[in-house]
Design a protein around this motif. Structure first.
Motif: not given
Lengths: 222, 192
Positions: B148, A47, B155, B34, B151-153, B38, A51
Motif C-alpha cells: 500500500f 485514496q 505512487e 517517508e 503503490v498509493v503513498l 509509513h 495521500l
C-alpha cells in the motif's frame, strides 16, 4: 461475484494500471451499477485521505544532522577517518591540546631562557666593568675583539671581581635580582597569572636553588 | 539525466568514495524516510531504518548490477529491513500485549477526546476519518502495508512495487484490491 471483478478493475484504475480495453468494460458496468459507482466514490475518498496522511518530514537542520551521522557511519564502514563535526571537534580539541602543550613547553623552557639571558647579562656587565676599569688603567690597550669575546670577557670579569670583593657582591646581587625579575614577570613587566598555578613556589624555589648553585660556582671560580 | 548522474555517482561509490554515495543518499533520503515512516508509523524507527538502509546499500553497492534502478534497489533494501523490523517488533510486543492493552485503553480514552476536538484547519469528521484510516493501515499485515505504501503513498507502478517486494505484478494488483476492500469495510461508518 460479478461486481467483485469490476471492483478489482476499479482498484487497478486507481493505480493507473487498467488497460484501455478493460477500462471501457468497467465504464459500461459503472453506468448500470450504483453499487460499484458508490464503491468507486468511497475508494477515491480513501485514496485522497491516505495521500494527506503520513507526511513526517523534518526541518532542514534535522536532515543536516541526519546526514552528518550517516556520513560518519559510512566513513567508518569504508575504513576512512571520520571527517564530520565530531572529527572537527576532535581536531579542535587536538589543536587546543597542542596549544596547551606549547604553552606548557614555554614554561618548561623558561629556566633555559633565564639561563641564556643571565649569560647575556654576565657578558654585558662584564663588558661594562672592563670598559670602566681599563679606561682607568690603560684604555688604549684593550682590543675590540677582547671586548666582544665571551671567554675573554668572562676571564676579565673574574679578574676584576677577584680584586674587589664589594663589586663582586654587588654584581652577584644584581644578577640574582635580574634573574628573579625575569622569572616572575612577562615581557610587559607584569607577573603572569598562570605563573601562580603553573610555576608556584616550587618553580621559584628551583630557580633560587639554581641561582645559589651558580652563585657558589661563581664564587669558587673567583 | 538523473539516471546518468546516478550511474556516475554509483561508479564512484563502488570505489569507496563516501562523498559520492552521500550525494546519492541526499537525493533519496526523503523518499526512504517517508517509506519507512509509513511502514513503522514511528519517526525514530523510520530515521534508524533510513540510516540502516543507506549503510546496507553502501556496503552492498559493489554487488549492485544495475538491473533495476538505484531507486528501486534502495526501496527494496528499505522494505526488507522494515519488514524484518516489524516482525521483531511484533514478536517483542506479543510478550507485553496485556500490559500494552491496559495502557492503550487509558491512552485511547485520552486520544479519543483529543481526536474529537475540531481541528482549526480541518473538519472534525475528516480528521477522525484520517485517524481511523491510519489505524486501519497500521493493522494491515506488514507485506500488505508495504505494498500500500509503495503503490498509493509512493505512487509507484505495480511493476516497480513488485520488483521491490519480490513478487509478481498480479500479486501486487490482488493485494491492492484486498487492501481497498478491507479499508472500505473498516471505514464504512465514516464514509456514509
Amino acid at each position: 461475484m460479478k461486481c467483485e471483478k469490476y471492483q478489482k478493475m476499479i482498484s487497478d484504475r486507481l493505480d493507473g494500471e487498467l488497460s484501455w480495453r478493460k477500462g471501457k468494460r468497467l465504464d459500461r458496468h459503472l453506468a448500470s451499477c450504483p453499487l460499484c459507482r458508490n464503491y468507486l466514490a468511497a475508494q477515491k475518498t480513501i485514496q485522497q485521505e491516505a495521500l494527506r496522511i503520513g507526511k513526517a518530514d523534518y526541518h532542514q537542520a534535522w536532515w543536516l544532522q541526519f546526514e552528518q551521522v550517516l556520513q560518519e557511519k559510512l566513513r567508518l564502514a569504508a575504513g576512512q577517518p571520520a571527517d564530520d563535526l565530531t572529527a572537527k571537534e576532535n581536531r579542535a580539541g587536538h589543536n587546543e591540546e597542542k596549544e596547551h602543550k606549547s604553552k606548557s613547553k614555554k614554561w618548561v623552557l623558561r629556566p633555559a631562557v633565564v639561563r641564556a639571558l643571565s649569560l647575556v647579562l654576565v657578558v654585558a656587565v662584564a663588558a661594562s666593568f672592563l670598559i670602566i676599569y681599563t679606561r682607568q688603567g690603560q684604555p688604549e690597550e684593550l682590543p675590540l675583539t677582547m671586548m666582544l669575546s665571551y671567554e675573554e670577557s668572562y676571564l676579565n670579569l673574574g679578574q676584576v671581581l677577584g680584586e674587589d670583593e664589594a663589586t663582586a657582591g654587588d654584581f652577584i646581587n644584581s644578577l640574582e635580582e635580574s634573574i628573579l625579575e625575569e622569572t616572575m614577570s612577562d615581557e610587559n613587566g607584569k607577573v603572569p597569572l598562570e605563573l601562580e598555578f603553573d610555576l608556584p613556589l616550587n618553580g621559584y624555589q628551583e630557580e633560587i636553588n639554581n641561582l645559589q648553585i651558580e652563585k657558589e660556582s661563581l664564587k669558587e671560580g673567583l | 539525466m538523473r539516471a546518468e548522474e546516478d550511474r556516475q555517482l554509483i561508479e564512484q561509490a563502488r570505489q569507496g568514495e563516501v562523498e559520492a554515495f552521500m550525494m546519492l543518499a541526499k537525493e533519496y533520503e526523503h523518499q526512504i524516510f517517508e517509506l519507512t515512516y509509513h511502514l513503522t508509523a514511528n519517526r525514530e524507527d523510520a530515521a534508524d531504518l533510513t540510516q540502516e538502509t543507506f549503510l546496507h546499500a553502501f556496503r552492498a553497492i559493489k554487488g549492485f548490477r544495475g538491473n533495476s534502478s538505484f531507486r528501486t534497489w534502495l526501496h527494496r533494501i528499505a522494505v526488507n529491513l522494515s519488514l524484518n523490523f516489524l516482525k521483531k517488533r511484533r514478536s517483542q510486543n506479543s510478550h507485553f500485549e496485556d500490559v500494552d492493552r491496559l495502557e492503550e485503553e487509558g491512552r485511547e480514552k485520552e486520544l479519543e477526546t483529543v481526536r474529537k476536538m475540531p481541528s482549526p484547519e480541518d473538519s472534525s469528521l475528516s480528521q477522525e476519518f484520517r485517524t481511523n484510516l491510519e489505524k486501519v493501515i497500521e493493522e494491515l499485515p506488514p507485506a500488505y502495508r508495504a505494498t500500500f505504501s509503495l503503490v498509493v503513498l509512493e505512487e509507484m507502478s505495480h511493476q516497480e512495487a513488485a520488483r521491490i517486494m519480490g513478487c509478481s505484478e498480479k500479486t501486487v494488483s490482488w493485494r491492492m484490491h484486498e487492501i481497498r476492500k478491507r479499508l472500505k469495510k473498516k471505514l464504512q461508518p465514516f464514509l456514509a
